[in-house]
Design an enzyme around this catalytic site. Structure first.
Site, PDB file in Angstrom:
ATOM      1  N   SER A 134     -23.704  67.894 -17.772  1.00  0.00           N
ATOM      2  CA  SER A 134     -23.679  66.263 -17.101  1.00  0.00           C
ATOM      3  C   SER A 134     -22.783  66.105 -15.714  1.00  0.00           C
ATOM      4  O   SER A 134     -21.817  66.915 -15.783  1.00  0.00           O
ATOM      5  CB  SER A 134     -22.909  65.451 -18.431  1.00  0.00           C
ATOM      6  N   TYR A 159     -16.869  62.981 -24.457  1.00  0.00           N
ATOM      7  CA  TYR A 159     -18.332  63.784 -23.856  1.00  0.00           C
ATOM      8  C   TYR A 159     -18.280  64.389 -22.878  1.00  0.00           C
ATOM      9  O   TYR A 159     -18.933  65.610 -22.870  1.00  0.00           O
ATOM     10  CB  TYR A 159     -19.117  62.368 -23.583  1.00  0.00           C
TER      11      TYR A 159
END
Length: 339
Positions: A134, A159
């Site tokens: 990501s 995350y």
């Protein structure tokens, strides 16, 4: 080829599976259909894949298995009972802000689940593992555009930390077991069949329903919005490009290991993004300007030169075109759902 796609009922996994089937590959899709967002959308994607397969006579090429990747025995069974030429690992607990309140979900899916996939690939000597990282790993980096050569040691959300951990874990397996791994750092993917927790989805819904939208940082955040078809093109292009064994920069370690940015390389303001939705919907937004949220970053901007050099990756979808495609799908989907 026989390809495992984890997270096949998810947004990117759904579109990728369709593309792989069109190209003649056999796909086993797995997903746990969790309730992070409305499961009816995930089931609808699965139903659309089944319809798509029947319509195009792909039934023998596609199989779906409901499984949680955090279940090590279940994942081992998948690898024991199937042979995969490639594994494309997209299943993960997504969302920056959700990780602040639900850390355990990220540990189970993004860390435990990823180890289970790595172990399956190791045991089977998979020729190439492609996995989702990501743009969140760049945190508050001030240098733009973001390059894979930049240090990413300061995540600002759990995350992001789990995604950076995935890259480190993949490197360890590449080094120890000569498992070719490619990590793709996705930059704000959007499009039809997208995730309801993403801003473009919730903004569209609220603008249509005359509800106020919260606009953080007064709409001046920059995002490298990337249309789903461009993302899929990049993933498909990398399937047959497993990294060669090489020495890592500044280290004597050797690994068949690669990281790419996969984004639009054209960041735009949140304001322009909202204007594109307003145009597609035909209605002005009711705005509530707010300061930046915890865990958010002011700008994402992908340096995609490496991926362009490797596979000719060159996104072509302008935000206005992509948003129009999404809004058209959203209106059709909600109309069908509400019947």
């Amino acid at each position: 080829m026989n390809i495992l796609v984890t997270g096949s009922a998810g947004f990117i996994g759904f579109h990728l599976t369709k593309s792989l089937l069109k190209l003649g590959h056999n796909v086993l899709g797995i997903d746990n259909i969790n309730d992070y967002y409305d499961t009816s959308l995930k089931h609808a994607r699965n139903e659309e894949l089944i319809r798509f397969c029947k319509e195009n006579k792909y039934e023998k090429q596609y199989e779906f298995i409901l499984v949680d990747i955090a279940n090590s025995a279940a994942v081992a069974d998948i690898f024991n009972n199937h042979i995969f030429d490639r594994v494309i690992h997209l299943a993960a607990q997504a969302g920056v802000r959700y990780s602040i309140d639900n850390p355990t979900a990220y540990v189970n899916s993004n860390l435990v689940g990823f180890v289970n996939i790595l172990e399956g690939c190791r045991q089977q000597s998979t020729a190439h593992l492609i996995y989702a990282s990501s743009s969140s790993v760049y945190g508050m980096n001030t240098k733009i555009p973001f390059s894979t050569s930049d240090r990413v040691d300061y995540p600002i959300s759990l995350y992001a930390a789990t995604k950076k951990s995935n890259e480190l874990m993949a490197h360890a397996y590449s080094h120890l077991f000569n498992l070719p791994t490619t990590g793709l750092r996705f930059f704000t993917v959007y499009g039809p069949w997208g995730r309801p927790d993403m801003a473009y989805y919730s903004f569209t819904k609220k603008i249509i329903n005359n509800e106020t939208i919260d606009v953080f940082n007064n709409g001046q955040m920059m995002r490298d919005f990337t249309y789903i078809d461009d993302i899929v093109q990049g993933i498909v292009g990398i399937i047959n490009k497993p990294p060669a064994l090489k020495k890592m920069s500044g280290s004597s370690a050797q690994a068949a290991y690669q990281i790419y940015n996969i984004g639009n390389n054209k960041p735009i303001t949140l304001d322009r993004f909202i204007q594109a939705i307003e145009t597609a919907v035909g209605k002005k937004a009711l705005r509530n300007n707010k300061p930046m949220q915890p865990g958010d970053v002011p700008t994402t901007y992908a340096d995609t030169a490496e991926l362009m050099h490797a596979v000719g990756f060159q996104p072509s979808t302008e935000i206005e075109e992509g948003i129009q495609e999404f809004v058209d799908w959203y209106q059709s989907y909600t109309e069908t759902k509400n019947k």
